[in-house]
Motif scaffolding. Structure first.
Motif, PDB file in Angstrom:
ATOM      1  N   ILE A   1    -129.360 -82.494  11.102  1.00 22.06           N
ATOM      2  CA  ILE A   1    -128.722 -82.334   9.798  1.00 22.06           C
ATOM      3  C   ILE A   1    -129.820 -82.325   8.744  1.00 22.06           C
ATOM      4  O   ILE A   1    -130.655 -83.233   8.704  1.00 22.06           O
ATOM      5  N   THR A   2    -129.827 -81.285   7.896  1.00 20.24           N
ATOM      6  CA  THR A   2    -130.922 -81.108   6.956  1.00 20.24           C
ATOM      7  C   THR A   2    -130.450 -80.939   5.513  1.00 20.24           C
ATOM      8  O   THR A   2    -129.310 -80.569   5.260  1.00 20.24           O
ATOM      9  N   SER A   3    -131.382 -81.213   4.622  1.00 19.30           N
ATOM     10  CA  SER A   3    -131.207 -80.940   3.199  1.00 19.30           C
ATOM     11  C   SER A   3    -132.550 -80.485   2.661  1.00 19.30           C
ATOM     12  O   SER A   3    -133.517 -81.257   2.654  1.00 19.30           O
ATOM     13  N   ALA A   4    -132.629 -79.252   2.219  1.00 17.36           N
ATOM     14  CA  ALA A   4    -133.875 -78.746   1.654  1.00 17.36           C
ATOM     15  C   ALA A   4    -134.200 -79.474   0.359  1.00 17.36           C
ATOM     16  O   ALA A   4    -135.364 -79.785   0.083  1.00 17.36           O
ATOM     17  N   ALA A   5    -133.173 -79.765  -0.434  1.00 13.72           N
ATOM     18  CA  ALA A   5    -133.386 -80.418  -1.726  1.00 13.72           C
ATOM     19  C   ALA A   5    -133.966 -81.821  -1.564  1.00 13.72           C
ATOM     20  O   ALA A   5    -134.811 -82.245  -2.352  1.00 13.72           O
ATOM     21  N   LYS A   6    -133.517 -82.536  -0.553  1.00 12.22           N
ATOM     22  CA  LYS A   6    -133.963 -83.915  -0.347  1.00 12.22           C
ATOM     23  C   LYS A   6    -135.011 -84.050   0.755  1.00 12.22           C
ATOM     24  O   LYS A   6    -135.539 -85.135   0.974  1.00 12.22           O
ATOM     25  N   GLY A   7    -135.274 -82.975   1.465  1.00  8.01           N
ATOM     26  CA  GLY A   7    -136.248 -83.025   2.553  1.00  8.01           C
ATOM     27  C   GLY A   7    -135.739 -83.734   3.795  1.00  8.01           C
ATOM     28  O   GLY A   7    -136.517 -84.072   4.679  1.00  8.01           O
ATOM     29  N   GLU A   8    -134.441 -83.949   3.884  1.00  7.99           N
ATOM     30  CA  GLU A   8    -133.875 -84.656   5.035  1.00  7.99           C
ATOM     31  C   GLU A   8    -133.853 -83.765   6.269  1.00  7.99           C
ATOM     32  O   GLU A   8    -133.604 -82.570   6.175  1.00  7.99           O
ATOM     33  N   GLY A   9    -134.111 -84.373   7.399  1.00  5.67           N
ATOM     34  CA  GLY A   9    -134.063 -83.660   8.666  1.00  5.67           C
ATOM     35  C   GLY A   9    -135.340 -82.949   9.051  1.00  5.67           C
ATOM     36  O   GLY A   9    -135.490 -82.519  10.193  1.00  5.67           O
ATOM     37  N   LEU A  10    -136.277 -82.831   8.129  1.00 10.03           N
ATOM     38  CA  LEU A  10    -137.518 -82.101   8.427  1.00 10.03           C
ATOM     39  C   LEU A  10    -138.313 -82.750   9.565  1.00 10.03           C
ATOM     40  O   LEU A  10    -138.730 -82.054  10.485  1.00 10.03           O
TER      41      LEU A  10
END
Length: 97
Positions: free
Chosen positions: A82-91
């Motif tokens: 599960i990712t979020s580009a805005a928050k950098g999550e999942g990278l």
């Protein structure tokens, strides 16, 4: 095209991007089923986990619904991030693949 995926000998992994800010879509399910049926390795990447539309289910609920649907037909469900580009999550998890 499908032929590309079927004939690509050096293909190691397909990243199937799925928008988690909306309910599971038939086209995403169809792609996942086709990849699985074709024995092409893939990772489900749920994007936009930070986005939520007013009155719509939360992204986490959409991910659960997608995975629940897949688990009905699959003995081993595909891995997912599960990712979020805005928050950098999942990278970090994504980079392990």
């Amino acid at each position: 095209t499908k032929q590309y995926f079927l004939e690509r000998e050096t293909l190691g992994l397909v990243l199937l991007l799925v928008d988690s800010s909306i309910a599971p879509q038939k086209i995403d399910m169809d792609c996942a089923y086709w990849l699985g049926d074709s024995q092409i390795p893939f990772l489900l990447v749920f994007t936009k986990s930070d986005k939520s539309k007013k009155g719509a289910p939360k992204p986490q609920d959409n991910v659960k619904a997608f995975m629940r649907e897949i688990s009905r037909d699959w003995e081993n469900v595909p891995a997912h991030v599960i990712t979020s580009a805005a928050k950098g999550e999942g990278l970090p998890e994504l980079l392990t693949y």
